[in-house]
Design a protein around this motif. Structure first.
Motif, PDB file in Angstrom:
ATOM      1  N   ASP A  41       0.826  -1.204   0.000  1.00 38.97           N
ATOM      2  CA  ASP A  41       0.000   0.000   0.000  1.00 38.97           C
ATOM      3  C   ASP A  41       0.865   1.262   0.000  1.00 38.97           C
ATOM      4  O   ASP A  41       0.615   2.203  -0.757  1.00 38.97           O
ATOM      5  CB  ASP A  41      -0.928  -0.013   1.213  1.00 38.97           C
ATOM      6  N   GLY A  42       1.884   1.288   0.832  1.00 39.20           N
ATOM      7  CA  GLY A  42       2.780   2.450   0.865  1.00 39.20           C
ATOM      8  C   GLY A  42       3.560   2.616  -0.421  1.00 39.20           C
ATOM      9  O   GLY A  42       3.747   3.736  -0.915  1.00 39.20           O
ATOM     10  N   LEU A  43       4.033   1.509  -0.982  1.00 41.68           N
ATOM     11  CA  LEU A  43       4.801   1.556  -2.230  1.00 41.68           C
ATOM     12  C   LEU A  43       3.951   2.079  -3.375  1.00 41.68           C
ATOM     13  O   LEU A  43       4.363   2.983  -4.113  1.00 41.68           O
ATOM     14  CB  LEU A  43       5.337   0.163  -2.561  1.00 41.68           C
ATOM     15  N   THR A  44       2.752   1.525  -3.531  1.00 48.34           N
ATOM     16  CA  THR A  44       1.905   1.948  -4.641  1.00 48.34           C
ATOM     17  C   THR A  44       1.393   3.369  -4.448  1.00 48.34           C
ATOM     18  O   THR A  44       1.246   4.103  -5.421  1.00 48.34           O
ATOM     19  CB  THR A  44       0.725   0.985  -4.812  1.00 48.34           C
ATOM     20  N   ARG A  45       1.134   3.760  -3.204  1.00 54.11           N
ATOM     21  CA  ARG A  45       0.668   5.128  -2.953  1.00 54.11           C
ATOM     22  C   ARG A  45       1.768   6.136  -3.255  1.00 54.11           C
ATOM     23  O   ARG A  45       1.522   7.194  -3.839  1.00 54.11           O
ATOM     24  CB  ARG A  45       0.219   5.264  -1.499  1.00 54.11           C
TER      25      ARG A  45
END
Length: 97
Positions: A41-45
């Motif tokens: 989630d953090g990577l894609t955001r």
């Protein structure tokens, strides 16, 4: 004569041991999958991409092309390095649009 004796206690002890092991493994895997989900989630955001499986696969493919281009530069292959780096950058820039 006692019906609930020795074997009842052994069965209860084994059942409790199995329950402790299952709860422990469930806690470990739940935390592991939660951490992986938070990482994705953090990577894609931060990249501004969708958090679907296909987006992650395309991201990994683009990073592999980019890494292959850098390895080609380190080996001394200028044309191969330029081509792989450009393909990797094209894939990553297409993904982030």
């Amino acid at each position: 004569m006692q019906a609930n004796g020795f074997f009842d206690d052994i069965g209860e002890t084994i059942g409790e041991a199995i329950r402790v092991v299952v709860e422990f493994l469930l806690g470990i895997f739940t935390n592991l999958f939660s951490a992986f989900d938070d990482f994705v989630d953090g990577l894609t955001r931060s990249l501004g991409i969708n958090d679907s499986f296909l987006s992650i696969v395309v991201l990994v493919i683009g990073l592999f092309f980019l890494w292959g281009g850098f390895r080609a530069f380190f080996r001394g292959s200028l044309i191969g390095g330029i081509i792989r780096t450009l393909v990797g950058l094209f894939i990553l820039s297409w993904l982030m649009m």
